[in-house]
Design an enzyme around this catalytic site. Sequence first.
Site, PDB file in Angstrom:
ATOM      1  N   HIS A 140      23.385  -7.108  58.547  1.00  0.00           N
ATOM      2  CA  HIS A 140      22.216  -7.601  59.272  1.00  0.00           C
ATOM      3  C   HIS A 140      22.122  -6.899  60.624  1.00  0.00           C
ATOM      4  O   HIS A 140      21.350  -5.967  60.792  1.00  0.00           O
ATOM      5  CB  HIS A 140      22.308  -9.133  59.420  1.00  0.00           C
ATOM      6  CG  HIS A 140      21.148  -9.735  60.157  1.00  0.00           C
ATOM      7  ND1 HIS A 140      21.293 -10.759  61.046  1.00  0.00           N
ATOM      8  CD2 HIS A 140      19.832  -9.443  60.121  1.00  0.00           C
ATOM      9  CE1 HIS A 140      20.109 -11.091  61.533  1.00  0.00           C
ATOM     10  NE2 HIS A 140      19.200 -10.302  60.979  1.00  0.00           N
ATOM     11  N   CYS A 158      27.151 -14.748  63.366  1.00  0.00           N
ATOM     12  CA  CYS A 158      25.976 -14.447  64.189  1.00  0.00           C
ATOM     13  C   CYS A 158      24.720 -15.102  63.636  1.00  0.00           C
ATOM     14  O   CYS A 158      24.035 -15.836  64.334  1.00  0.00           O
ATOM     15  CB  CYS A 158      25.781 -12.938  64.312  1.00  0.00           C
ATOM     16  SG  CYS A 158      27.062 -12.180  65.327  1.00  0.00           S
ATOM     17  N   HIS A 159      24.397 -14.847  62.371  1.00  0.00           N
ATOM     18  CA  HIS A 159      23.163 -15.398  61.810  1.00  0.00           C
ATOM     19  C   HIS A 159      23.365 -16.035  60.436  1.00  0.00           C
ATOM     20  O   HIS A 159      22.420 -16.169  59.671  1.00  0.00           O
ATOM     21  CB  HIS A 159      22.074 -14.316  61.753  1.00  0.00           C
ATOM     22  CG  HIS A 159      21.796 -13.720  63.097  1.00  0.00           C
ATOM     23  ND1 HIS A 159      22.409 -12.572  63.521  1.00  0.00           N
ATOM     24  CD2 HIS A 159      21.019 -14.129  64.123  1.00  0.00           C
ATOM     25  CE1 HIS A 159      22.010 -12.286  64.751  1.00  0.00           C
ATOM     26  NE2 HIS A 159      21.174 -13.216  65.140  1.00  0.00           N
ATOM     27  N   GLY A 160      24.622 -16.336  60.120  1.00  0.00           N
ATOM     28  CA  GLY A 160      24.883 -17.142  58.925  1.00  0.00           C
ATOM     29  C   GLY A 160      24.803 -16.423  57.594  1.00  0.00           C
ATOM     30  O   GLY A 160      24.646 -17.067  56.556  1.00  0.00           O
TER      31      GLY A 160
END
Lengths: 190, 424
Positions: free
Chosen positions: A130, A154-156
Amino acid sequence: MSVTAHAPGHASGHEPGHDAGKRDFLKLVAAAGAAVGVGAIVWPMIDSMNPSADVLALGSVEVDLAPVPVGQAITVVWRGKPMFIRHRSPEEIKAAQDVKLSQLTDPQTDAERVKAGHEQWLVVIGICTHLGCIPLGNKPTDPRGEYGGWFCPCHGSQYDTSGRVRHGPAPLNLALAPYEFTSDTKIKIG
Amino acid sequence: MAGLHKSEIENPVLNWIDTRLPVITMMQKEYGVFPTPRNFNYLWNFGALAMVVLMIMIASGILLAMHYTPEKTMAFDSVEAIMRDVNFGWLLRYGHANGASMFFIVVYIHIFRGLYYGSYKAPRELLWMLGVVIMLLMMATAFMGYVLPWGQMSFWGATVITNLFSAFPLVGEHIVTWLWGGFSVDNPTLNRFFALHYLLPFVLIGVIFLHVAALHITGSNNPLGIDPKGPQDTLPFHPYYTIKDSVGICVFLIVYAAVVFFAPNLFGEPDNYIPANPLATPAEIVPEWYFLPFYAILRSVPDKLGGVLMMFGSIIVLFVLPWLDTSPVRSARFRPVYRVFFWLQLLACIVLGMVGAHRPEGIWVILGRVSTAWYFLHFLVILPLLGKLERPLPLPESISRAVLRGGGGGPLPGGATAKPMEKV
């Protein structure tokens, strides 16, 4: 430019077309010569910012896998990047092999991601596809996400036991790096 | 003052920009149609050449800084890594190191051209003084750059030059300690020299901008040293001098490339390939060639403070040169006596350079003292007197008269003589 057109060479009595053609030719040759010269000096300058010989010399690392017990993973550094090397248990291998390709964001079979005959070893670049964070899951105390692989804080994004993305914003599976087995328990990355 | 500029540029996009920020009109005025004396010789190339070298130095310097480490245990090795490992690092470093030498060659010719043709005289005094500031900045930049590779010559050059300030009574020791950031040339010295070596070229650009701005107010001097009296005496800068400068740049680049590719260590000292050792001074310690005349003056005076003052004085005297030379005639072409003294002064500078390169023994001591005395005598005594005693040759009526009367015979063919008049 307009001044050039009035330069002394352009005297009355000559065919204007003839003279203008010569002048254009001279301009083109001069401009082309200058462009080649500038290019020849600009390229070394640009190239000097590419990886230098001492950086490229760090392009491969050898790793001894013998001390890594089943179910555990280690992190080694290759070209400044973390490499995840995981000793998978038979259940984890089976889980990875049984997934249907239709369920995957970035369809890839487990066989494509490991070396035949060494299915217990998964070697991936440990950088979330990502935005470049390092996913958790290498330490036994880390969260590994719903799919038992890695979980990016960070963003799962979540990865499975084959390092394939199963959930979250990451678009691609954890990247593979070129490596080979130099013996049963040793690999050379790069 | 406020208000949009009425641009005459036809291209709508350029016109839009030029209306709001008339840089295109300015470039046209200052480098396109700028009226320039028609009689330049090739010595008038050297300002443009200096500009080209500065650009090369800044470009190569920024790239070198990306690979260099200003730390005393790593500086030398990082320079060697640039030579061996970095792609084209050898070219960047040799280009930069020899570029410094080329810069001084070009600027010294530029300065002596100014001396010969009286370019420092009214109304160009400030232009000249800005030029002296540029030379001082160049010297400081070059000196600090030479320290960065942290070889033996770097280290001991830095030690000797910074110690010059210790000659001043009372404050000297404190100044030196302050310059070093310690009690000897060491890591803090290297760090600040790197910072300043990176900064000063940009200061240099600022002063050069003023130098050029002043030049465009007074206009250029010329080999005759007389002012253009009208359009018949000038040519538009483009294409006449853009082309003439380009020819000079090509020749210059050939010479520069020949040194970089075939004799890259010509100007260097082998001892600088030995890592800095604070416990052993090299047997032969000499500065870079461009400092040799000043170094010779320093050594010629048998007194520490006196030598330092004379060395700095040799540059300071240039600041007041416009007022020391009392002759109203600019060009040495019309000053038969000054011409002789000009060449003698150039000879004195060359001899000083040679003295600086030799051990102060035997004949070199005497030569050094005589040349040092002559250097100051020329500026402080001969020039003020000469303006009063010398009888200059008659000056030509105008540039165009002198040019057209000379070689070739008769007016030039075609529009060469007529066109510029119509243009302006």
